[in-house]
Structures are given as C-alpha cells and as structure tokens.
Write a protein that holds these residues in place. Sequence first.
Motif, PDB file in Angstrom:
ATOM      1  N   HIS A  18       0.823  -1.209   0.000  1.00 56.83           N
ATOM      2  CA  HIS A  18       0.000   0.000   0.000  1.00 56.83           C
ATOM      3  C   HIS A  18       0.857   1.258   0.000  1.00 56.83           C
ATOM      4  O   HIS A  18       2.004   1.239   0.419  1.00 56.83           O
ATOM      5  N   ILE A  19       0.228   2.315  -0.484  1.00 55.96           N
ATOM      6  CA  ILE A  19       0.761   3.666  -0.387  1.00 55.96           C
ATOM      7  C   ILE A  19      -0.142   4.363   0.623  1.00 55.96           C
ATOM      8  O   ILE A  19      -1.360   4.411   0.420  1.00 55.96           O
ATOM      9  N   ALA A  20       0.429   4.847   1.715  1.00 50.38           N
ATOM     10  CA  ALA A  20      -0.383   5.446   2.771  1.00 50.38           C
ATOM     11  C   ALA A  20      -0.357   6.966   2.679  1.00 50.38           C
ATOM     12  O   ALA A  20       0.708   7.567   2.551  1.00 50.38           O
ATOM     13  N   ILE A  21      -1.535   7.552   2.745  1.00 43.99           N
ATOM     14  CA  ILE A  21      -1.694   8.994   2.617  1.00 43.99           C
ATOM     15  C   ILE A  21      -2.422   9.509   3.856  1.00 43.99           C
ATOM     16  O   ILE A  21      -3.499   9.012   4.206  1.00 43.99           O
ATOM     17  N   ALA A  22      -1.802  10.474   4.526  1.00 37.88           N
ATOM     18  CA  ALA A  22      -2.404  11.060   5.728  1.00 37.88           C
ATOM     19  C   ALA A  22      -3.397  12.138   5.319  1.00 37.88           C
ATOM     20  O   ALA A  22      -3.071  13.008   4.508  1.00 37.88           O
ATOM     21  N   VAL A  23      -4.608  12.048   5.865  1.00 33.34           N
ATOM     22  CA  VAL A  23      -5.657  13.026   5.543  1.00 33.34           C
ATOM     23  C   VAL A  23      -6.348  13.481   6.829  1.00 33.34           C
ATOM     24  O   VAL A  23      -6.336  12.780   7.840  1.00 33.34           O
ATOM     25  N   ARG A  24      -6.947  14.657   6.766  1.00 29.55           N
ATOM     26  CA  ARG A  24      -7.651  15.179   7.945  1.00 29.55           C
ATOM     27  C   ARG A  24      -9.086  14.665   8.012  1.00 29.55           C
ATOM     28  O   ARG A  24      -9.626  14.480   9.094  1.00 29.55           O
ATOM     29  N   ASP A  25      -9.715  14.451   6.846  1.00 28.62           N
ATOM     30  CA  ASP A  25     -11.132  14.059   6.807  1.00 28.62           C
ATOM     31  C   ASP A  25     -11.237  12.774   5.976  1.00 28.62           C
ATOM     32  O   ASP A  25     -11.207  12.817   4.744  1.00 28.62           O
ATOM     33  N   LEU A  26     -11.334  11.651   6.661  1.00 25.43           N
ATOM     34  CA  LEU A  26     -11.300  10.349   5.991  1.00 25.43           C
ATOM     35  C   LEU A  26     -12.457  10.198   4.998  1.00 25.43           C
ATOM     36  O   LEU A  26     -12.264   9.746   3.872  1.00 25.43           O
ATOM     37  N   ASP A  27     -13.659  10.584   5.407  1.00 31.25           N
ATOM     38  CA  ASP A  27     -14.815  10.420   4.519  1.00 31.25           C
ATOM     39  C   ASP A  27     -14.693  11.289   3.271  1.00 31.25           C
ATOM     40  O   ASP A  27     -15.066  10.858   2.177  1.00 31.25           O
ATOM     41  N   ALA A  28     -14.158  12.480   3.438  1.00 31.60           N
ATOM     42  CA  ALA A  28     -13.975  13.363   2.277  1.00 31.60           C
ATOM     43  C   ALA A  28     -12.942  12.772   1.316  1.00 31.60           C
ATOM     44  O   ALA A  28     -13.108  12.829   0.095  1.00 31.60           O
ATOM     45  N   ALA A  29     -11.884  12.189   1.870  1.00 33.66           N
ATOM     46  CA  ALA A  29     -10.838  11.597   1.025  1.00 33.66           C
ATOM     47  C   ALA A  29     -11.366  10.356   0.304  1.00 33.66           C
ATOM     48  O   ALA A  29     -11.086  10.144  -0.873  1.00 33.66           O
ATOM     49  N   ILE A  30     -12.167   9.547   1.005  1.00 32.20           N
ATOM     50  CA  ILE A  30     -12.780   8.365   0.376  1.00 32.20           C
ATOM     51  C   ILE A  30     -13.683   8.807  -0.779  1.00 32.20           C
ATOM     52  O   ILE A  30     -13.637   8.236  -1.870  1.00 32.20           O
ATOM     53  N   VAL A  50      -4.408   1.870  -1.993  1.00 32.04           N
ATOM     54  CA  VAL A  50      -4.176   3.201  -1.447  1.00 32.04           C
ATOM     55  C   VAL A  50      -4.760   3.153  -0.042  1.00 32.04           C
ATOM     56  O   VAL A  50      -5.900   2.725   0.142  1.00 32.04           O
ATOM     57  N   GLN A  51      -3.957   3.532   0.935  1.00 31.71           N
ATOM     58  CA  GLN A  51      -4.406   3.505   2.323  1.00 31.71           C
ATOM     59  C   GLN A  51      -4.575   4.943   2.803  1.00 31.71           C
ATOM     60  O   GLN A  51      -3.586   5.676   2.912  1.00 31.71           O
ATOM     61  N   LEU A  52      -5.808   5.334   3.050  1.00 27.60           N
ATOM     62  CA  LEU A  52      -6.072   6.669   3.593  1.00 27.60           C
ATOM     63  C   LEU A  52      -6.080   6.560   5.105  1.00 27.60           C
ATOM     64  O   LEU A  52      -6.735   5.687   5.673  1.00 27.60           O
ATOM     65  N   LEU A  53      -5.295   7.430   5.752  1.00 27.49           N
ATOM     66  CA  LEU A  53      -5.065   7.369   7.197  1.00 27.49           C
ATOM     67  C   LEU A  53      -5.502   8.664   7.859  1.00 27.49           C
ATOM     68  O   LEU A  53      -5.149   9.741   7.370  1.00 27.49           O
ATOM     69  N   THR A  54      -6.205   8.560   8.954  1.00 24.68           N
ATOM     70  CA  THR A  54      -6.512   9.772   9.713  1.00 24.68           C
ATOM     71  C   THR A  54      -6.345   9.481  11.200  1.00 24.68           C
ATOM     72  O   THR A  54      -6.568   8.351  11.642  1.00 24.68           O
ATOM     73  N   PRO A  55      -5.889  10.469  11.979  1.00 26.93           N
ATOM     74  CA  PRO A  55      -5.653  10.198  13.406  1.00 26.93           C
ATOM     75  C   PRO A  55      -6.953  10.051  14.187  1.00 26.93           C
ATOM     76  O   PRO A  55      -7.948  10.691  13.861  1.00 26.93           O
ATOM     77  N   THR A  56      -6.930   9.207  15.210  1.00 28.78           N
ATOM     78  CA  THR A  56      -8.090   9.080  16.094  1.00 28.78           C
ATOM     79  C   THR A  56      -7.846   9.729  17.445  1.00 28.78           C
ATOM     80  O   THR A  56      -8.748   9.835  18.249  1.00 28.78           O
ATOM     81  N   ALA A 103      -6.423   0.948  17.020  1.00 29.59           N
ATOM     82  CA  ALA A 103      -6.388   1.750  18.247  1.00 29.59           C
ATOM     83  C   ALA A 103      -4.966   1.977  18.733  1.00 29.59           C
ATOM     84  O   ALA A 103      -4.617   3.079  19.166  1.00 29.59           O
ATOM     85  N   SER A 104      -4.117   0.941  18.636  1.00 34.84           N
ATOM     86  CA  SER A 104      -2.757   1.046  19.173  1.00 34.84           C
ATOM     87  C   SER A 104      -1.927   2.083  18.409  1.00 34.84           C
ATOM     88  O   SER A 104      -0.997   2.660  18.970  1.00 34.84           O
ATOM     89  N   ASP A 105      -2.262   2.330  17.144  1.00 36.94           N
ATOM     90  CA  ASP A 105      -1.535   3.331  16.358  1.00 36.94           C
ATOM     91  C   ASP A 105      -2.233   4.686  16.348  1.00 36.94           C
ATOM     92  O   ASP A 105      -1.692   5.657  15.824  1.00 36.94           O
ATOM     93  N   GLY A 106      -3.450   4.729  16.909  1.00 38.60           N
ATOM     94  CA  GLY A 106      -4.185   5.991  16.907  1.00 38.60           C
ATOM     95  C   GLY A 106      -4.629   6.429  15.529  1.00 38.60           C
ATOM     96  O   GLY A 106      -4.649   7.628  15.234  1.00 38.60           O
ATOM     97  N   VAL A 107      -4.985   5.460  14.676  1.00 28.69           N
ATOM     98  CA  VAL A 107      -5.436   5.809  13.318  1.00 28.69           C
ATOM     99  C   VAL A 107      -6.704   5.054  12.940  1.00 28.69           C
ATOM    100  O   VAL A 107      -6.982   3.971  13.455  1.00 28.69           O
ATOM    101  N   GLU A 108      -7.439   5.666  12.028  1.00 25.11           N
ATOM    102  CA  GLU A 108      -8.464   4.934  11.290  1.00 25.11           C
ATOM    103  C   GLU A 108      -7.994   4.907   9.849  1.00 25.11           C
ATOM    104  O   GLU A 108      -7.520   5.913   9.322  1.00 25.11           O
ATOM    105  N   GLU A 109      -8.095   3.740   9.227  1.00 27.56           N
ATOM    106  CA  GLU A 109      -7.630   3.625   7.847  1.00 27.56           C
ATOM    107  C   GLU A 109      -8.729   3.090   6.951  1.00 27.56           C
ATOM    108  O   GLU A 109      -9.602   2.351   7.379  1.00 27.56           O
ATOM    109  N   ALA A 110      -8.660   3.491   5.692  1.00 30.05           N
ATOM    110  CA  ALA A 110      -9.514   2.920   4.649  1.00 30.05           C
ATOM    111  C   ALA A 110      -8.598   2.452   3.535  1.00 30.05           C
ATOM    112  O   ALA A 110      -7.710   3.197   3.105  1.00 30.05           O
TER     113      ALA A 110
END
Length: 133
Positions: A8-20, A54-60, A38-45
């Motif tokens: 995967h290519i991971a991309i950090a985004v502020r708004d996961l739903d908007a990026a999806i 493509v892995q969209l990442l946002t902090p939790t 939870a352990s990484d503090g992220v939600e990914e799609a």
Amino acid sequence: MALTEIDHIAIAVRDLDAAIAYYRDTFGCEVAHREVVASDGVEEALLAVADSYVQLLTPTWDDSPVAKFLERKGEGLHHVGYRVDDCGAALAQVKAQGHRVIDEAPRPGSRGTTVAFVHPKTAFGTLIELVEE
Ligand code: CO
C-alpha cells in the motif's frame, strides 16, 4: 529477503470520509477495508488498486504519530508498505545493515498482517513499512 510487491501507499488526511469520496468520485476506487487501529491511533480505509492499495489514514487521537505528521507536514504521502514473505527476517536484515528501525520486533498490523516500520532517517527520507500477510 526481498520485497515482493507494493502492499500500500499510505496517505495522511484530515477528513477520511472526504478523502474516500474524492477517490471514489474522481477515480472510481471503492473501499475494500476500513479499520480503526487503536494502538496506532489511526483509522484507515484501504482502496484496492490492482493487487495493491491506497491507504487513507486519519488520526483518532490528538498527539498520535499521524496527528503530529499532519501538524508538521500537512496532508500527503505518509509511508510506503512493501510485502515481504517474512517480516522478522526482513527487519533483521535492515538492522544487520546498520540502518535505523522504528519497530524493534514485528507486531500486529491491520487486516491480521504482521508489520514493522523502518526509520526514514536512514531510508532516504521515506517511512517504510514491511508487511507480511
Ligand atoms: Co501502512
């Protein structure tokens, strides 16, 4: 040990739903998997592109590593995940070459994978994730 594929290519985004929605509406990509790690503090799609994602990442949470990344650098490319047959052996080889790692030992990733991160400092500026399926 060799890298077998790009996982995967991971991309950090502020708004996961908007990026999806952007990837769906603009490029026709569908979400194949969504998970809070939870352990990484992220939600990914994960959006499938051929055999990779493509892995969209946002902090939790507020001072998780991805939250700090967004604060420092803004949205964009965060890391590249490469598939390996044996994460432990691949990590040992990185260390044996004298390069820095973030994870001293393989650990659980999303989707039931085993992963380890290699430090960007000695990897020409790219955060690398070794992914064993
Ligand atoms: Co990753």
